[in-house]
Scaffold this motif. Sequence first.
Motif, PDB file in Angstrom:
ATOM      1  N   LEU A  27      11.740   8.048  -2.234  1.00 43.18           N
ATOM      2  CA  LEU A  27      10.373   8.260  -1.748  1.00 43.18           C
ATOM      3  C   LEU A  27       9.445   7.127  -2.184  1.00 43.18           C
ATOM      4  O   LEU A  27       8.599   6.664  -1.413  1.00 43.18           O
ATOM      5  CB  LEU A  27       9.856   9.611  -2.250  1.00 43.18           C
ATOM      6  N   SER A  28       9.620   6.651  -3.409  1.00 41.88           N
ATOM      7  CA  SER A  28       8.737   5.599  -3.924  1.00 41.88           C
ATOM      8  C   SER A  28       8.942   4.279  -3.172  1.00 41.88           C
ATOM      9  O   SER A  28       7.973   3.595  -2.841  1.00 41.88           O
ATOM     10  CB  SER A  28       8.962   5.402  -5.418  1.00 41.88           C
ATOM     11  N   LEU A  71      12.066  -7.317  -0.069  1.00 42.23           N
ATOM     12  CA  LEU A  71      12.449  -5.953   0.327  1.00 42.23           C
ATOM     13  C   LEU A  71      11.688  -4.913  -0.501  1.00 42.23           C
ATOM     14  O   LEU A  71      11.498  -5.091  -1.704  1.00 42.23           O
ATOM     15  CB  LEU A  71      13.948  -5.737   0.110  1.00 42.23           C
ATOM     16  N   PRO A  72      11.265  -3.815   0.146  1.00 36.81           N
ATOM     17  CA  PRO A  72      10.626  -2.744  -0.605  1.00 36.81           C
ATOM     18  C   PRO A  72      11.587  -2.216  -1.660  1.00 36.81           C
ATOM     19  O   PRO A  72      12.791  -2.107  -1.399  1.00 36.81           O
ATOM     20  CB  PRO A  72      10.338  -1.673   0.457  1.00 36.81           C
ATOM     21  N   ASN A  73      11.074  -1.914  -2.823  1.00 34.52           N
ATOM     22  CA  ASN A  73      11.943  -1.376  -3.874  1.00 34.52           C
ATOM     23  C   ASN A  73      11.101  -0.640  -4.910  1.00 34.52           C
ATOM     24  O   ASN A  73       9.894  -0.858  -5.006  1.00 34.52           O
ATOM     25  CB  ASN A  73      12.779  -2.483  -4.527  1.00 34.52           C
ATOM     26  N   ALA A  74      11.752   0.236  -5.652  1.00 36.37           N
ATOM     27  CA  ALA A  74      11.046   1.012  -6.681  1.00 36.37           C
ATOM     28  C   ALA A  74      12.011   1.401  -7.777  1.00 36.37           C
ATOM     29  O   ALA A  74      13.125   1.866  -7.504  1.00 36.37           O
ATOM     30  CB  ALA A  74      10.430   2.269  -6.067  1.00 36.37           C
ATOM     31  N   ILE A  75      11.577   1.170  -9.018  1.00 34.44           N
ATOM     32  CA  ILE A  75      12.354   1.585 -10.190  1.00 34.44           C
ATOM     33  C   ILE A  75      11.741   2.874 -10.740  1.00 34.44           C
ATOM     34  O   ILE A  75      10.519   3.002 -10.797  1.00 34.44           O
ATOM     35  CB  ILE A  75      12.346   0.473 -11.266  1.00 34.44           C
ATOM     36  N   THR A  90      16.167   5.320 -14.706  1.00 29.58           N
ATOM     37  CA  THR A  90      17.251   6.119 -14.135  1.00 29.58           C
ATOM     38  C   THR A  90      17.775   5.616 -12.793  1.00 29.58           C
ATOM     39  O   THR A  90      18.961   5.763 -12.502  1.00 29.58           O
ATOM     40  CB  THR A  90      16.797   7.580 -13.920  1.00 29.58           C
ATOM     41  N   ALA A  91      16.884   5.059 -11.966  1.00 31.07           N
ATOM     42  CA  ALA A  91      17.299   4.742 -10.595  1.00 31.07           C
ATOM     43  C   ALA A  91      16.426   3.659  -9.983  1.00 31.07           C
ATOM     44  O   ALA A  91      15.287   3.428 -10.417  1.00 31.07           O
ATOM     45  CB  ALA A  91      17.234   6.004  -9.734  1.00 31.07           C
ATOM     46  N   LEU A  92      16.968   3.011  -8.975  1.00 32.58           N
ATOM     47  CA  LEU A  92      16.268   1.971  -8.206  1.00 32.58           C
ATOM     48  C   LEU A  92      16.583   2.198  -6.738  1.00 32.58           C
ATOM     49  O   LEU A  92      17.752   2.384  -6.383  1.00 32.58           O
ATOM     50  CB  LEU A  92      16.808   0.595  -8.614  1.00 32.58           C
ATOM     51  N   ALA A  93      15.573   2.185  -5.894  1.00 29.42           N
ATOM     52  CA  ALA A  93      15.827   2.225  -4.447  1.00 29.42           C
ATOM     53  C   ALA A  93      15.456   0.882  -3.845  1.00 29.42           C
ATOM     54  O   ALA A  93      14.447   0.276  -4.219  1.00 29.42           O
ATOM     55  CB  ALA A  93      15.027   3.340  -3.785  1.00 29.42           C
ATOM     56  N   VAL A  94      16.280   0.413  -2.915  1.00 29.79           N
ATOM     57  CA  VAL A  94      16.034  -0.840  -2.190  1.00 29.79           C
ATOM     58  C   VAL A  94      16.041  -0.525  -0.696  1.00 29.79           C
ATOM     59  O   VAL A  94      17.005   0.039  -0.177  1.00 29.79           O
ATOM     60  CB  VAL A  94      17.117  -1.891  -2.508  1.00 29.79           C
ATOM     61  N   GLY A  95      14.980  -0.883  -0.007  1.00 32.28           N
ATOM     62  CA  GLY A  95      14.845  -0.583   1.412  1.00 32.28           C
ATOM     63  C   GLY A  95      14.054   0.676   1.621  1.00 32.28           C
ATOM     64  O   GLY A  95      13.515   1.231   0.652  1.00 32.28           O
TER      65      GLY A  95
END
Lengths: 112, 112
Positions: A27-28, A71-75, A90-95
């Motif tokens: 979501l982030s 690229l959009p990303n969030a830790i 804990t996690a990272l999202a890419v895209g």
Amino acid sequence: MKQAIVARADIGMGQGKLAAQVAHASLSAYEDTDTQTRKRWKGEGQKKVVLKANGESTLFELAEKADRAGLPNAIIRDAGHTQLDPGTVTALAVGPAEDDLVDRVTGDLSLY
Amino acid sequence: MKQAIVARADIGMGQGKLAAQVAHASLSAYEDTDTQTRKRWKGEGQKKVVLKANGESTLFELAEKADRAGLPNAIIRDAGHTQLDPGTVTALAVGPAEDDLVDRVTGDLSLY
């Protein structure tokens, strides 16, 4: 198009905890994405892949790589109310982004 | 405020699969939420809880309950490219909304 979510496999998260952290990251990064890209990704079924990494340093390196590629990303850091120490990464999202652009960042990782 | 994501525990989803389905549900219900509520929930740290249910009928019943209460919600069906048959119902997200309103719908379920 896809979004890759990289979660740590070295901190003993339970299944539900892992799923919540992946959802936070997803979501982030989505919120960090332009409207046009969001629409296209959702139109294609909002494809997500969940990958694993050991250690927070890998997550930071991949986030930097994603930043450099634009690229959009969030830790995600855990608030630490349960299971983990406060501030644990804990996690990272890419895209979301085109598959090949995401793969240039996370293509070496295994599925969770 | 919180968002509850209910995932099926009876269809043998792997950890990564489960996390992806929970993230789909979370994002989809979020998209169904008004701007004001979104902002408040994010401001409070976008709290999410992942709960378990056995059987798709429970998910449909809870979704109806959420609808009647006027709460944002989304049911996810898997595209079936991996692990599951196409169209398998996997998860339901309820909220974000006030904790007690969410609990009236999902309060009887156990943590995943």
